[in-house]
Design a protein around this motif. Structure first.
Motif, PDB file in Angstrom:
ATOM      1  N   UNK A  79       0.825  -1.201   0.000  1.00 21.11           N
ATOM      2  CA  UNK A  79       0.000   0.000   0.000  1.00 21.11           C
ATOM      3  C   UNK A  79       0.862   1.255   0.000  1.00 21.11           C
ATOM      4  N   UNK A  80       1.915   1.213   0.803  1.00 25.77           N
ATOM      5  CA  UNK A  80       2.835   2.342   0.933  1.00 25.77           C
ATOM      6  C   UNK A  80       3.533   2.623  -0.407  1.00 25.77           C
ATOM      7  N   UNK A  81       4.019   1.565  -1.025  1.00 25.40           N
ATOM      8  CA  UNK A  81       4.706   1.717  -2.318  1.00 25.40           C
ATOM      9  C   UNK A  81       3.766   2.323  -3.366  1.00 25.40           C
ATOM     10  N   UNK A  82       2.547   1.840  -3.397  1.00 25.52           N
ATOM     11  CA  UNK A  82       1.588   2.363  -4.381  1.00 25.52           C
ATOM     12  C   UNK A  82       1.252   3.828  -4.105  1.00 25.52           C
ATOM     13  N   UNK A  83       1.138   4.187  -2.826  1.00 27.37           N
ATOM     14  CA  UNK A  83       0.862   5.595  -2.484  1.00 27.37           C
ATOM     15  C   UNK A  83       2.003   6.497  -2.944  1.00 27.37           C
ATOM     16  N   UNK A  84       3.221   5.994  -2.843  1.00 29.95           N
ATOM     17  CA  UNK A  84       4.383   6.811  -3.239  1.00 29.95           C
ATOM     18  C   UNK A  84       4.423   7.085  -4.736  1.00 29.95           C
ATOM     19  N   UNK A  85       3.644   6.284  -5.468  1.00 23.38           N
ATOM     20  CA  UNK A  85       3.608   6.501  -6.927  1.00 23.38           C
ATOM     21  C   UNK A  85       2.257   7.055  -7.380  1.00 23.38           C
ATOM     22  N   UNK A  86       1.442   7.453  -6.415  1.00 22.30           N
ATOM     23  CA  UNK A  86       0.032   7.769  -6.740  1.00 22.30           C
ATOM     24  C   UNK A  86      -0.121   9.005  -7.621  1.00 22.30           C
ATOM     25  N   UNK A 113       0.824  12.346   2.860  1.00 30.02           N
ATOM     26  CA  UNK A 113       2.099  13.066   2.743  1.00 30.02           C
ATOM     27  C   UNK A 113       3.137  12.268   1.953  1.00 30.02           C
ATOM     28  N   UNK A 114       2.946  10.982   1.809  1.00 27.70           N
ATOM     29  CA  UNK A 114       3.943  10.192   1.066  1.00 27.70           C
ATOM     30  C   UNK A 114       3.680  10.183  -0.441  1.00 27.70           C
ATOM     31  N   UNK A 115       2.551  10.758  -0.852  1.00 28.95           N
ATOM     32  CA  UNK A 115       2.254  10.783  -2.294  1.00 28.95           C
ATOM     33  C   UNK A 115       3.162  11.813  -2.982  1.00 28.95           C
ATOM     34  N   UNK A 116       3.466  11.610  -4.264  1.00 30.20           N
ATOM     35  CA  UNK A 116       4.357  12.559  -4.957  1.00 30.20           C
ATOM     36  C   UNK A 116       3.700  13.921  -5.172  1.00 30.20           C
ATOM     37  N   UNK A 117       4.519  14.922  -5.407  1.00 30.66           N
ATOM     38  CA  UNK A 117       3.991  16.261  -5.708  1.00 30.66           C
ATOM     39  C   UNK A 117       3.097  16.160  -6.936  1.00 30.66           C
ATOM     40  N   UNK A 118       2.021  16.846  -6.921  1.00 25.14           N
ATOM     41  CA  UNK A 118       1.122  16.841  -8.079  1.00 25.14           C
ATOM     42  C   UNK A 118       0.034  15.787  -7.995  1.00 25.14           C
ATOM     43  N   UNK A 119       0.150  14.910  -7.014  1.00 18.02           N
ATOM     44  CA  UNK A 119      -0.895  13.887  -6.844  1.00 18.02           C
ATOM     45  C   UNK A 119      -2.188  14.569  -6.410  1.00 18.02           C
ATOM     46  N   UNK A 120      -3.249  14.185  -7.045  1.00 19.15           N
ATOM     47  CA  UNK A 120      -4.553  14.776  -6.715  1.00 19.15           C
ATOM     48  C   UNK A 120      -5.144  14.031  -5.520  1.00 19.15           C
ATOM     49  N   UNK A 121      -5.477  14.754  -4.464  1.00 15.32           N
ATOM     50  CA  UNK A 121      -5.990  14.098  -3.252  1.00 15.32           C
ATOM     51  C   UNK A 121      -7.416  14.574  -3.002  1.00 15.32           C
TER      52      UNK A 121
END
Ligand code: SAH
Length: 244
Positions: A23-30, A45-53
């Motif tokens: 789950x963590x790995x996927x969030x880091x690439x979200x 906070x672990x999602x990359x910049x530009x990730x839409x939340x």
């Protein structure tokens, strides 16, 4: 052309470190995350910049995002970004409507994947309440306190007759009724506990007899989100406490 993807990820009970590595790995690439009320926001906070939340939470008895809106967003974001994450508290398939979202996505031509999460009742172990224990409890029932029509699950009446550990999700509004059901079946003395905000720094834990639970919950100002745990395993809490 590659098909769009949906990842339905369990965020775990609360403590952000209780998410799986997958789950963590996927969030880091979200690229886009649709997240729930009970999923810990720190995980965003672990999602990359530009990730839409996008918050699509449901607050019990309060503001909520209709399921149809969530479905529409899954579709829109999956096609827009190529992949979308659905981050849900606990395990997505335990009282989480995660499987509905998966079926919806697949019907829309989206590849959907499930990433399990630690369900909130497992955090009871952090309060020294194991869900099973040799010679004490041989099974566990997870019961919803509130059915679609607002009534108490009939399964609870069956569970009371067993020696199983009974864990009730979404049951706080029905606490008096639950307690009364035990009492009227002659099981009012059964050990029981409530844990609110399990696994989080602001957690609260109370235990006593099931017949006294509503009064204890009021006195301790316990509210949502909380789990009601009923069964002899609750007594083990005391033997598990460290003796200083
Ligand atoms: N899919 C979630 C459950 C969603 S239903 C899971 O697997 O845990 C929502 C209910 O979960 C709440 O009403 C409450 O009973 C329980 N819950 C979720 N997180 C909790 C927490 N940190 N502490 C106590 N109960 C929690």
């Amino acid at each position: 052309m590659t098909r769009p993807e949906l990842y339905i990820i369990g965020a775990g009970p609360g403590d952000p470190e209780l998410i799986t590595m997958k789950g963590y790995r996927l969030l880091r690439q979200a690229k886009a995350v649709l997240y729930d009320n009970l999923a810990n926001k720190e995980l965003l906070a672990v999602t990359p910049a530009g990730c839409e939340k996008i918050y699509v939470g449901k607050q019990p008895y309060g503001k909520y995002t209709p399921q149809e809106t969530i479905h529409a967003l899954i579709r829109e974001k999956a096609f827009e970004h190529g992949s979308v994450i659905r981050l849900k508290g606990g395990d997505p398939f335990i009282f989480g409507r995660g499987f509905e979202e998966m079926l919806y996505a697949r019907a829309e031509g989206i590849d959907a994947y499930y990433v399990p999460g630690i369900t909130s009742m497992q955090a009871s172990g952090m309060e020294n309440v194991p869900l099973t224990h040799r010679s004490v409890s041989e099974s566990v029932w997870m019961v919803t306190g509130t059915k679609k029509d607002g009534s108490l699950s009939d399964d609870l009446r069956l569970a009371i007759q067993s020696r199983a550990t009974v864990v009730i999700y979404m049951g706080m509004k029905k606490l008096a009724e639950i307690s009364e059901t035990y009492l009227s079946s002659g099981n009012g003395e059964m050990p029981a506990a409530i844990v609110q905000h399990a696994s989080l720094p602001n957690k609260k834990f109370i235990s006593g007899k099931v017949k006294d639970l509503p009064a204890m919950a009021t006195a301790s100002k316990l509210t949502h989100p909380a789990l009601i745990i009923i069964g002899r395993v609750v007594e083990l809490h005391f033997s598990g406490e460290s003796k200083e």
